[in-house]
Write a protein that holds these residues in place. Structure first.
Motif, PDB file in Angstrom:
ATOM      1  N   SER A   2     -51.230  -2.010   9.736  1.00  0.00           N
ATOM      2  CA  SER A   2     -52.575  -2.050   9.181  1.00  0.00           C
ATOM      3  C   SER A   2     -53.621  -2.001  10.292  1.00  0.00           C
ATOM      4  O   SER A   2     -53.349  -2.279  11.460  1.00  0.00           O
ATOM      5  CB  SER A   2     -52.755  -3.317   8.350  1.00  0.00           C
ATOM      6  N   GLY A   3     -54.816  -1.653   9.905  1.00  0.00           N
ATOM      7  CA  GLY A   3     -55.910  -1.554  10.866  1.00  0.00           C
ATOM      8  C   GLY A   3     -56.247  -2.887  11.498  1.00  0.00           C
ATOM      9  O   GLY A   3     -56.563  -2.962  12.688  1.00  0.00           O
ATOM     10  N   LEU A   4     -56.182  -3.966  10.708  1.00  0.00           N
ATOM     11  CA  LEU A   4     -56.471  -5.299  11.230  1.00  0.00           C
ATOM     12  C   LEU A   4     -55.450  -5.702  12.282  1.00  0.00           C
ATOM     13  O   LEU A   4     -55.810  -6.252  13.331  1.00  0.00           O
ATOM     14  CB  LEU A   4     -56.472  -6.316  10.086  1.00  0.00           C
ATOM     15  N   LYS A   5     -54.191  -5.390  12.024  1.00  0.00           N
ATOM     16  CA  LYS A   5     -53.135  -5.747  12.967  1.00  0.00           C
ATOM     17  C   LYS A   5     -53.287  -4.976  14.282  1.00  0.00           C
ATOM     18  O   LYS A   5     -53.094  -5.531  15.363  1.00  0.00           O
ATOM     19  CB  LYS A   5     -51.771  -5.477  12.350  1.00  0.00           C
ATOM     20  N   ILE A   6     -53.674  -3.712  14.206  1.00  0.00           N
ATOM     21  CA  ILE A   6     -53.905  -2.905  15.408  1.00  0.00           C
ATOM     22  C   ILE A   6     -55.085  -3.467  16.195  1.00  0.00           C
ATOM     23  O   ILE A   6     -55.023  -3.605  17.422  1.00  0.00           O
ATOM     24  CB  ILE A   6     -54.139  -1.427  15.040  1.00  0.00           C
ATOM     25  N   PHE A   7     -56.165  -3.803  15.497  1.00  0.00           N
ATOM     26  CA  PHE A   7     -57.345  -4.360  16.150  1.00  0.00           C
ATOM     27  C   PHE A   7     -57.012  -5.673  16.858  1.00  0.00           C
ATOM     28  O   PHE A   7     -57.398  -5.882  18.021  1.00  0.00           O
ATOM     29  CB  PHE A   7     -58.460  -4.573  15.117  1.00  0.00           C
ATOM     30  N   ILE A   8     -56.302  -6.563  16.190  1.00  0.00           N
ATOM     31  CA  ILE A   8     -55.932  -7.846  16.788  1.00  0.00           C
ATOM     32  C   ILE A   8     -54.986  -7.636  17.969  1.00  0.00           C
ATOM     33  O   ILE A   8     -55.093  -8.332  18.981  1.00  0.00           O
ATOM     34  CB  ILE A   8     -55.323  -8.784  15.726  1.00  0.00           C
ATOM     35  N   SER A   9     -54.096  -6.669  17.872  1.00  0.00           N
ATOM     36  CA  SER A   9     -53.170  -6.381  18.975  1.00  0.00           C
ATOM     37  C   SER A   9     -53.922  -5.886  20.208  1.00  0.00           C
ATOM     38  O   SER A   9     -53.599  -6.278  21.333  1.00  0.00           O
ATOM     39  CB  SER A   9     -52.140  -5.335  18.549  1.00  0.00           C
ATOM     40  N   VAL A  10     -54.933  -5.036  20.002  1.00  0.00           N
ATOM     41  CA  VAL A  10     -55.723  -4.538  21.128  1.00  0.00           C
ATOM     42  C   VAL A  10     -56.487  -5.682  21.788  1.00  0.00           C
ATOM     43  O   VAL A  10     -56.514  -5.802  23.023  1.00  0.00           O
ATOM     44  CB  VAL A  10     -56.670  -3.410  20.660  1.00  0.00           C
ATOM     45  N   ILE A  11     -57.107  -6.532  20.985  1.00  0.00           N
ATOM     46  CA  ILE A  11     -57.824  -7.691  21.522  1.00  0.00           C
ATOM     47  C   ILE A  11     -56.858  -8.618  22.258  1.00  0.00           C
ATOM     48  O   ILE A  11     -57.181  -9.144  23.327  1.00  0.00           O
ATOM     49  CB  ILE A  11     -58.555  -8.456  20.391  1.00  0.00           C
ATOM     50  N   PHE A  12     -55.660  -8.784  21.733  1.00  0.00           N
ATOM     51  CA  PHE A  12     -54.640  -9.629  22.351  1.00  0.00           C
ATOM     52  C   PHE A  12     -54.256  -9.100  23.736  1.00  0.00           C
ATOM     53  O   PHE A  12     -54.155  -9.860  24.697  1.00  0.00           O
ATOM     54  CB  PHE A  12     -53.415  -9.699  21.433  1.00  0.00           C
ATOM     55  N   VAL A  13     -54.088  -7.795  23.850  1.00  0.00           N
ATOM     56  CA  VAL A  13     -53.740  -7.192  25.145  1.00  0.00           C
ATOM     57  C   VAL A  13     -54.885  -7.345  26.139  1.00  0.00           C
ATOM     58  O   VAL A  13     -54.669  -7.676  27.307  1.00  0.00           O
ATOM     59  CB  VAL A  13     -53.352  -5.710  24.958  1.00  0.00           C
ATOM     60  N   ILE A  14     -56.120  -7.145  25.678  1.00  0.00           N
ATOM     61  CA  ILE A  14     -57.276  -7.291  26.562  1.00  0.00           C
ATOM     62  C   ILE A  14     -57.393  -8.719  27.068  1.00  0.00           C
ATOM     63  O   ILE A  14     -57.623  -8.961  28.262  1.00  0.00           O
ATOM     64  CB  ILE A  14     -58.564  -6.838  25.840  1.00  0.00           C
ATOM     65  N   ILE A  15     -57.222  -9.693  26.179  1.00  0.00           N
ATOM     66  CA  ILE A  15     -57.294 -11.098  26.583  1.00  0.00           C
ATOM     67  C   ILE A  15     -56.145 -11.444  27.520  1.00  0.00           C
ATOM     68  O   ILE A  15     -56.322 -12.203  28.480  1.00  0.00           O
ATOM     69  CB  ILE A  15     -57.332 -12.024  25.349  1.00  0.00           C
ATOM     70  N   SER A  16     -54.966 -10.878  27.293  1.00  0.00           N
ATOM     71  CA  SER A  16     -53.825 -11.132  28.175  1.00  0.00           C
ATOM     72  C   SER A  16     -54.104 -10.646  29.593  1.00  0.00           C
ATOM     73  O   SER A  16     -53.842 -11.357  30.566  1.00  0.00           O
ATOM     74  CB  SER A  16     -52.576 -10.435  27.645  1.00  0.00           C
ATOM     75  N   ILE A  17     -54.637  -9.455  29.715  1.00  0.00           N
ATOM     76  CA  ILE A  17     -54.959  -8.905  31.039  1.00  0.00           C
ATOM     77  C   ILE A  17     -56.080  -9.711  31.700  1.00  0.00           C
ATOM     78  O   ILE A  17     -56.010 -10.032  32.889  1.00  0.00           O
ATOM     79  CB  ILE A  17     -55.326  -7.417  30.920  1.00  0.00           C
ATOM     80  N   ALA A  18     -57.103 -10.056  30.927  1.00  0.00           N
ATOM     81  CA  ALA A  18     -58.211 -10.838  31.467  1.00  0.00           C
ATOM     82  C   ALA A  18     -57.741 -12.217  31.913  1.00  0.00           C
ATOM     83  O   ALA A  18     -58.153 -12.706  32.971  1.00  0.00           O
ATOM     84  CB  ALA A  18     -59.319 -10.971  30.424  1.00  0.00           C
ATOM     85  N   LEU A  19     -56.875 -12.844  31.141  1.00  0.00           N
ATOM     86  CA  LEU A  19     -56.366 -14.163  31.494  1.00  0.00           C
ATOM     87  C   LEU A  19     -55.560 -14.107  32.786  1.00  0.00           C
ATOM     88  O   LEU A  19     -55.711 -14.964  33.658  1.00  0.00           O
ATOM     89  CB  LEU A  19     -55.521 -14.715  30.348  1.00  0.00           C
ATOM     90  N   SER A  20     -54.749 -13.089  32.936  1.00  0.00           N
ATOM     91  CA  SER A  20     -53.974 -12.927  34.168  1.00  0.00           C
ATOM     92  C   SER A  20     -54.894 -12.730  35.366  1.00  0.00           C
ATOM     93  O   SER A  20     -54.686 -13.324  36.429  1.00  0.00           O
ATOM     94  CB  SER A  20     -53.033 -11.732  34.047  1.00  0.00           C
ATOM     95  N   ALA A  21     -55.916 -11.908  35.215  1.00  0.00           N
ATOM     96  CA  ALA A  21     -56.841 -11.652  36.319  1.00  0.00           C
ATOM     97  C   ALA A  21     -57.637 -12.896  36.687  1.00  0.00           C
ATOM     98  O   ALA A  21     -57.809 -13.204  37.877  1.00  0.00           O
ATOM     99  CB  ALA A  21     -57.782 -10.515  35.946  1.00  0.00           C
TER     100      ALA A  21
END
Length: 78
Positions: A2-21
């Motif tokens: 679903s579109g919501l799941k894709i949107f949340i997954s993209v935000i999750f990846v962005i937050i993961s990269i930002a948290l690591s940095a």
């Protein structure tokens, strides 16, 4: 997917990269021999919340909470 799941997954990846940095940008907690001599209470130590290091710590806490919440939401959506 679903579109919501894709949107949340993209935000999750962005937050993961930002948290690591952000974690890698932070300085270590050991201050060397300055803590033994009692020199840890400097001006920068007292005003840590207003410094860059304080801002990094605040953003780390926010990003970690967002990471956990999004991980739970993605798990529920599966």
């Amino acid at each position: 997917m679903s579109g919501l799941k894709i949107f949340i997954s993209v935000i999750f990846v962005i937050i993961s990269i930002a948290l690591s940095a952000i974690i890698l940008m932070q300085e270590g907690k050991s201050s060397g021999l300055g803590t033994v001599a009692g020199m840890a209470d400097t001006y920068w130590g007292k005003n840590k919340g207003r410094s860059m290091e304080g801002a990094l710590e605040k953003f780390t806490k926010f990003a970690a909470v967002a990471f956990m919440v999004l991980a739970l939401v993605l798990n529920i959506l599966n």
